[in-house]
Scaffold this active site. Structure first.
Site, PDB file in Angstrom:
ATOM      1  N   TYR A 291      19.628  40.536  24.801  1.00  0.00           N
ATOM      2  CA  TYR A 291      18.821  39.439  25.346  1.00  0.00           C
ATOM      3  C   TYR A 291      17.515  39.921  25.960  1.00  0.00           C
ATOM      4  CZ  TYR A 291      21.380  39.776  29.970  1.00  0.00           C
ATOM      5  OH  TYR A 291      21.948  40.142  31.161  1.00  0.00           O
ATOM      6  N   GLU A 292      16.611  38.975  26.186  1.00  0.00           N
ATOM      7  CA  GLU A 292      15.225  39.237  26.582  1.00  0.00           C
ATOM      8  C   GLU A 292      14.480  40.084  25.551  1.00  0.00           C
ATOM      9  OE1 GLU A 292      13.825  37.550  28.700  1.00  0.00           O
ATOM     10  OE2 GLU A 292      15.638  36.736  29.589  1.00  0.00           O
ATOM     11  N   GLY A 293      14.819  39.876  24.296  1.00  0.00           N
ATOM     12  CA  GLY A 293      14.202  40.631  23.211  1.00  0.00           C
ATOM     13  C   GLY A 293      15.067  41.821  22.877  1.00  0.00           C
TER      14      GLY A 293
END
Length: 451
Positions: free
Chosen positions: A429-431
């Site tokens: 997550y968050e890229g």
């Protein structure tokens, strides 16, 4: 699970490696004296050790759940959250004009690590709020700032970020959520969002969602996306939570780890929202929050590494197995070379990841204090490195922690496996870390190496 905050290690890195004295030497952060820093680290460490760490296992065994449309959080999480909020830790780096402490991001990063090591599922909540605070500080109107920032900073309200949709994950530009003007300065936001960390709870007065959606004249792709602030309850004339907005939690995901953190599917049906930033400028505004969160997620990986290391070391100092190969040794598995190798590697990786994260935070502070573009570029360069290296370190160290435990590491009773289950998503997550690599090479390293 027991945890002891490594306060002395933070102090050493701040003073001798990442340059906190230089940050404190600026006019903006002059209040970050050694005595203040020591007091904050010590008190936050006590909170993590005594109040939050005891909640970690319960959050894993008794997950957040949806009950008649209401999210019920894990036992003790409400009290733990209140302790974080009342300690002022949510708004440590927030604008003092809205109730924040205005302290360096270096200090906030260290405190976030301690809180996350103690109970990562709970720490996700204030981390999301911190990112929303920064996004609103930079992009919201003065009216929105005046209404929302004091309440987010105090922890009375909390914040989320809503990007992902079933057909639009890493490709954010494929989103279908839409927003239409109501004619009174507000917008009607409709659509479904998934993977919303802490999409709701039962302990804050309001939940404020930052939602990416497309206006009718928004072009395809990311250039046509706008950002909206959509609260669970619409504030009344006195700024207090009023009537319920037209949004709801459809379901909570059943996940590999982070069971105490409710990951929601959110449905918006013409929900009232306010534009943040300029029309069609949503990605620029959201990236302010995402970059804050990428530093935070790198630290989440690191904090699980620290917690896994501490448990593995404690186990190695107690577990007796086989004849000791060391004359005058401890009589435990710590005497064995392979166990020492694993623990030494774990410790070294943690030190490096922590140094990188704090150096990233120090660059953010210097950019903020000086306005120097070179510091901005340095912070931007270190953000994908912090995120990817911190999370990969978390996974690697948690894996090694299981190995140190041997067969007992595979048994849930010890809790060693929880660290690996909880940390695994941080590389996603968050890229994803692959996206971090693309960001580093295709964007951050295109300045000829200056940063």
């Amino acid at each position: 699970m027991p945890y002891t905050a490594p306060v002395s290690e933070f102090t050493f890195l701040m003073e001798h490696v990442v340059g906190l004295p230089r940050v404190a030497g600026t006019e903006r952060f002059a209040e970050a004296t050694p005595d203040m820093v020591s007091a904050i680290l010590t008190e936050a460490g006590r909170l993590a050790d005594e109040v939050l760490a005891p909640l970690n296992r319960g959050g894993d065994l008794h997950p957040a759940h949806l009950e008649n449309g209401v999210v019920r959080t894990s036992p003790g999480f409400a009290d733990g959250y209140r302790a974080i909020a009342e300690g002022g830790y949510i708004g440590m780096s927030a604008d003092p004009d809205y109730g924040g402490l205005g302290l360096p991001m270096v200090l906030t990063t260290a405190v976030n690590e301690m809180i996350g090591s103690a109970c990562l599922s709970l720490q996700l909540n204030p981390l999301m709020t911190q990112g929303q605070i920064e996004a609103l500080e930079h992009h919201a109107s003065d009216d929105l700032k005046a209404l929302y920032l004091p309440r987010l900073t105090s922890g009375e309200w909390c914040g989320t970020m809503n990007l992902t949709e079933p057909q639009a994950g890493s490709d954010v530009g494929a989103l279908r959520a839409k927003a239409e003007e109501n004619g009174d300065g507000t917008y009607a936001v409709s659509g479904q969002k998934i993977y919303i960390s802490w999409g709701d709870n039962d302990f804050t007065e309001n939940v404020c969602h930052l939602v990416l959606a497309r206006l009718p004249d928004g072009v395809p792709g990311t250039k046509g996306i706008s950002l909206f602030l959509v609260p669970k309850y619409i504030p009344d004339a006195d700024g207090k939570p009023g009537k319920a907005n037209d949004l709801k939690v459809v379901s909570l995901e059943h996940k590999m780890g982070l069971h105490g953190s409710p990951t929601a599917v959110m449905q918006y049906d013409g929900a009232t929202g306010w534009l943040v930033g300029k029309p069609h400028g949503g990605m620029a505004a959201m990236f302010t929050m995402m970059n804050n969160a990428r530093l935070g997620v790198g630290v989440q990986g690191l904090c699980q590494a620290e917690a896994a290391y501490q448990q593995a070391l404690d186990y190695a100092l107690e577990r007796k197995q086989g004849r000791s190969p060391v004359e005058g040794g401890t009589g435990t598995i710590l005497d064995h070379a392979d166990v020492r190798r694993m623990l030494s590697e774990m410790k070294a990786e943690i030190f490096a990841a922590r140094a990188i994260a704090l150096a990233n935070a120090a660059a953010i502070d210097m950019a903020s204090a000086t306005g120097d573009a070179a510091w901005d570029a340095r912070a931007a360069l270190l953000t994908p490195v912090t995120k990817a290296y911190g999370t990969e370190t978390g996974i690697k160290v948690a894996q090694m922690g299981i190995q140190v435990h041997g067969g007992m590491g595979f048994i849930e009773e010890t809790g060693a496996a929880q660290y690996l289950r909880d940390v695994r998503v941080t590389a996603i997550y968050e890229g994803t870390n692959g996206i971090q690599a693309m960001d580093l090479v295709a964007r951050k390293m295109m300045d000829g190496g200056a940063a």
